[in-house]
Design a protein around this motif. Structure first.
Motif, PDB file in Angstrom:
ATOM      1  N   GLU A 230      50.762  80.450  26.829  1.00  0.00           N
ATOM      2  CA  GLU A 230      51.548  80.526  27.355  1.00  0.00           C
ATOM      3  C   GLU A 230      52.514  81.761  26.852  1.00  0.00           C
ATOM      4  N   GLU A 231      52.892  82.380  27.749  1.00  0.00           N
ATOM      5  CA  GLU A 231      53.682  84.298  26.601  1.00  0.00           C
ATOM      6  C   GLU A 231      54.891  84.189  27.655  1.00  0.00           C
ATOM      7  N   ILE A 232      56.158  83.623  26.873  1.00  0.00           N
ATOM      8  CA  ILE A 232      57.069  84.352  27.563  1.00  0.00           C
ATOM      9  C   ILE A 232      57.990  85.141  26.786  1.00  0.00           C
ATOM     10  N   MET A 233      58.123  85.375  28.446  1.00  0.00           N
ATOM     11  CA  MET A 233      58.929  87.151  28.818  1.00  0.00           C
ATOM     12  C   MET A 233      60.264  87.405  28.372  1.00  0.00           C
ATOM     13  N   LEU A 234      61.128  87.468  27.827  1.00  0.00           N
ATOM     14  CA  LEU A 234      62.359  87.337  27.896  1.00  0.00           C
ATOM     15  C   LEU A 234      63.028  88.334  29.037  1.00  0.00           C
ATOM     16  N   THR A 235      62.269  89.148  29.425  1.00  0.00           N
ATOM     17  CA  THR A 235      62.485  90.050  30.661  1.00  0.00           C
ATOM     18  C   THR A 235      62.607  89.341  31.751  1.00  0.00           C
ATOM     19  N   ARG A 236      61.895  88.138  32.319  1.00  0.00           N
ATOM     20  CA  ARG A 236      61.492  87.323  32.992  1.00  0.00           C
ATOM     21  C   ARG A 236      62.372  85.824  33.049  1.00  0.00           C
ATOM     22  N   TRP A 250      68.390  97.207  33.808  1.00  0.00           N
ATOM     23  CA  TRP A 250      67.813  97.606  33.570  1.00  0.00           C
ATOM     24  C   TRP A 250      66.004  96.626  33.385  1.00  0.00           C
ATOM     25  N   THR A 251      66.796  95.093  32.594  1.00  0.00           N
ATOM     26  CA  THR A 251      65.795  94.303  32.537  1.00  0.00           C
ATOM     27  C   THR A 251      64.927  93.853  33.670  1.00  0.00           C
ATOM     28  N   ARG A 252      65.698  93.725  34.472  1.00  0.00           N
ATOM     29  CA  ARG A 252      65.378  93.122  35.889  1.00  0.00           C
ATOM     30  C   ARG A 252      63.925  94.547  36.290  1.00  0.00           C
ATOM     31  N   LEU A 253      64.181  95.274  36.585  1.00  0.00           N
ATOM     32  CA  LEU A 253      63.520  96.889  36.691  1.00  0.00           C
ATOM     33  C   LEU A 253      61.831  96.001  35.981  1.00  0.00           C
ATOM     34  N   GLY A 254      62.275  96.219  34.245  1.00  0.00           N
ATOM     35  CA  GLY A 254      60.843  96.332  33.702  1.00  0.00           C
ATOM     36  C   GLY A 254      60.684  94.762  33.997  1.00  0.00           C
ATOM     37  N   ALA A 255      61.044  94.033  34.470  1.00  0.00           N
ATOM     38  CA  ALA A 255      60.271  92.982  34.821  1.00  0.00           C
ATOM     39  C   ALA A 255      59.468  92.613  35.858  1.00  0.00           C
ATOM     40  N   LEU A 256      59.424  94.060  36.970  1.00  0.00           N
ATOM     41  CA  LEU A 256      58.250  93.700  37.564  1.00  0.00           C
ATOM     42  C   LEU A 256      56.591  94.164  36.916  1.00  0.00           C
ATOM     43  N   SER A 257      57.066  94.969  36.149  1.00  0.00           N
ATOM     44  CA  SER A 257      55.722  94.809  35.310  1.00  0.00           C
ATOM     45  C   SER A 257      55.056  93.853  34.036  1.00  0.00           C
ATOM     46  N   THR A 258      54.272  93.235  33.969  1.00  0.00           N
ATOM     47  CA  THR A 258      53.911  92.948  32.155  1.00  0.00           C
ATOM     48  C   THR A 258      53.562  93.514  31.563  1.00  0.00           C
ATOM     49  N   SER A 259      53.145  95.268  31.313  1.00  0.00           N
ATOM     50  CA  SER A 259      52.449  95.750  30.206  1.00  0.00           C
ATOM     51  C   SER A 259      53.929  95.796  29.628  1.00  0.00           C
ATOM     52  N   PHE A 260      55.288  96.385  31.150  1.00  0.00           N
ATOM     53  CA  PHE A 260      56.705  97.107  29.496  1.00  0.00           C
ATOM     54  C   PHE A 260      57.410  95.930  29.413  1.00  0.00           C
ATOM     55  N   SER A 261      57.029  94.659  30.323  1.00  0.00           N
ATOM     56  CA  SER A 261      57.950  92.859  29.378  1.00  0.00           C
ATOM     57  C   SER A 261      56.423  93.279  28.573  1.00  0.00           C
ATOM     58  N   ARG A 262      55.800  93.213  28.268  1.00  0.00           N
ATOM     59  CA  ARG A 262      54.942  92.616  26.592  1.00  0.00           C
ATOM     60  C   ARG A 262      55.389  93.737  25.975  1.00  0.00           C
ATOM     61  N   LEU A 263      56.240  94.627  25.641  1.00  0.00           N
ATOM     62  CA  LEU A 263      56.761  95.767  24.806  1.00  0.00           C
ATOM     63  C   LEU A 263      58.125  95.501  24.224  1.00  0.00           C
ATOM     64  N   GLY A 264      58.419  94.248  24.938  1.00  0.00           N
ATOM     65  CA  GLY A 264      59.855  93.823  24.636  1.00  0.00           C
ATOM     66  C   GLY A 264      59.797  92.603  23.466  1.00  0.00           C
ATOM     67  N   THR A 265      60.209  91.191  23.870  1.00  0.00           N
ATOM     68  CA  THR A 265      59.978  90.440  22.570  1.00  0.00           C
ATOM     69  C   THR A 265      59.514  89.438  24.125  1.00  0.00           C
ATOM     70  N   VAL A 266      58.374  89.052  22.779  1.00  0.00           N
ATOM     71  CA  VAL A 266      57.776  87.886  23.883  1.00  0.00           C
ATOM     72  C   VAL A 266      57.360  86.549  22.897  1.00  0.00           C
ATOM     73  N   VAL A 267      58.053  85.346  23.111  1.00  0.00           N
ATOM     74  CA  VAL A 267      57.752  84.423  22.945  1.00  0.00           C
ATOM     75  C   VAL A 267      56.332  83.335  22.483  1.00  0.00           C
ATOM     76  N   ALA A 268      55.513  83.514  21.751  1.00  0.00           N
ATOM     77  CA  ALA A 268      53.374  83.095  22.509  1.00  0.00           C
ATOM     78  C   ALA A 268      54.002  81.934  22.006  1.00  0.00           C
ATOM     79  N   ARG A 269      52.955  80.820  22.425  1.00  0.00           N
ATOM     80  CA  ARG A 269      52.845  79.576  22.623  1.00  0.00           C
ATOM     81  C   ARG A 269      51.445  79.670  22.009  1.00  0.00           C
ATOM     82  N   TYR A 270      50.925  78.687  21.074  1.00  0.00           N
ATOM     83  CA  TYR A 270      49.464  78.421  21.091  1.00  0.00           C
ATOM     84  C   TYR A 270      50.040  76.909  20.847  1.00  0.00           C
ATOM     85  N   ARG A 271      48.670  76.466  21.382  1.00  0.00           N
ATOM     86  CA  ARG A 271      47.507  75.318  20.881  1.00  0.00           C
ATOM     87  C   ARG A 271      47.150  74.868  19.763  1.00  0.00           C
ATOM     88  N   PHE A 272      46.606  73.437  19.349  1.00  0.00           N
ATOM     89  CA  PHE A 272      45.713  73.242  18.278  1.00  0.00           C
ATOM     90  C   PHE A 272      45.374  71.635  18.290  1.00  0.00           C
TER      91      PHE A 272
END
Length: 272
Positions: A230-236, A250-272
């Motif tokens: 999972e990648e949790i994009m704070l814009t969404r 501004w954030t809701r406009l940015g959330a329309l683009s995945t690429s733009f959202s990834r330029l902001g804060t993203v919390v990545a969740r991994y399994r092992f």
């Protein structure tokens, strides 16, 4: 009355950034995280620093990022009531209090020895919560953790202060020692690191940054035991509705683009 705390190194002092961000959020009429304990710790410590010019806009990211990591830990513990929780570079965070860990879960807050000494002076004891004073780049501290229980590991604002080789080594040691679990942290991509060098509010941190920036998929490339789930994009995330009006638009406009959202804060969740 304020408490006397150990003298902290510059990198150890970065704990005040996340703590005061959560504290200032808690003072807002409609807080995102509502961590009143963070505010109590700031007042008890007597901490003041004019380098941290917090506004509502600037504390939003800190509070929301902490909330997303709380949610990751809560969901994992709900599925694995016998789990252990590990907060890497915990600083003065009181995540175990916020998520109200049950007595079947053992929680470990890990940070430098002087930071742990400060924790012990400021933060009340809680059953099944332990602090480990260690340098995360030292392999020895992991030996004190049980290896046979599912683990949820979180790191808030840590990875920018680890060199890439140290980050790779840390992830490898965690997945080698622990049987199974999840790890979640905020990604510092190359854009984030470059932008920090230009932002007046955090420019003083740049000399402490060791990470050149990494993509959310880099940990998977470094460590075959990790799978990005999972990648949790704070814009969404739903907390955007609580942003100040201009930032919300501004954030809701940015959330329309995945690429733009990834330029902001993203919390990545991994399994092992």
């Amino acid at each position: 009355m304020t408490l006397s705390l150990p003298a902290l190194t510059p990198v150890e002092q970065t704990l005040w950034i996340t703590l005061t961000g959560r504290a200032f959020d808690s003072r807002l009429p409609d807080p995102i995280l509502g961590d009143t304990m963070a505010d109590e710790l700031v007042r008890k410590s007597g901490y003041t620093d004019d380098k941290l010019r917090w506004t509502r806009v600037s504390c939003v990211e800190v509070a929301q990022r902490a909330k997303k990591l709380d949610e990751v830990a809560q969901r994992f513990i709900a599925r694995h009531p016998d789990a252990i929780g590990i907060d890497l570079g915990a600083g003065l965070d009181t995540r175990a209090f916020r998520i109200d860990t049950p007595p079947t879960v053992d929680w470990y807050d890990v940070d430098f020895p002087d930071v742990v000494a400060a924790r012990r002076r400021l933060i009340p004891d809680r059953p099944h919560v332990q602090a480990i004073g260690a340098d995360l780049t030292d392999p020895a501290w992991l030996e004190s953790l049980p290896a046979d229980r599912p683990a949820v590991i979180v790191a808030d604002g840590l990875m920018a202060f680890l060199a890439e080789a140290d980050m790779i080594s840390l992830l490898q040691r965690l997945t080698d020692h622990l049987h199974s679990g999840e790890i979640a942290f905020n990604v510092y991509n190359k854009f984030t690191v470059r932008a920090a060098k230009l932002a007046p509010s955090v420019r003083f941190l740049v000399p402490l940054f060791k990470s050149p920036g990494f993509d959310r998929l880099d940990p998977v490339r470094w460590n075959p035991k990790l799978t990005l789930i999972e990648e949790i994009m704070l814009t969404r995330e739903p907390e955007v509705a609580q942003y100040p009006p201009a930032l919300r638009l501004w954030t809701r406009l940015g959330a329309l683009s995945t690429s733009f959202s990834r330029l902001g804060t993203v919390v990545a969740r991994y399994r092992f």
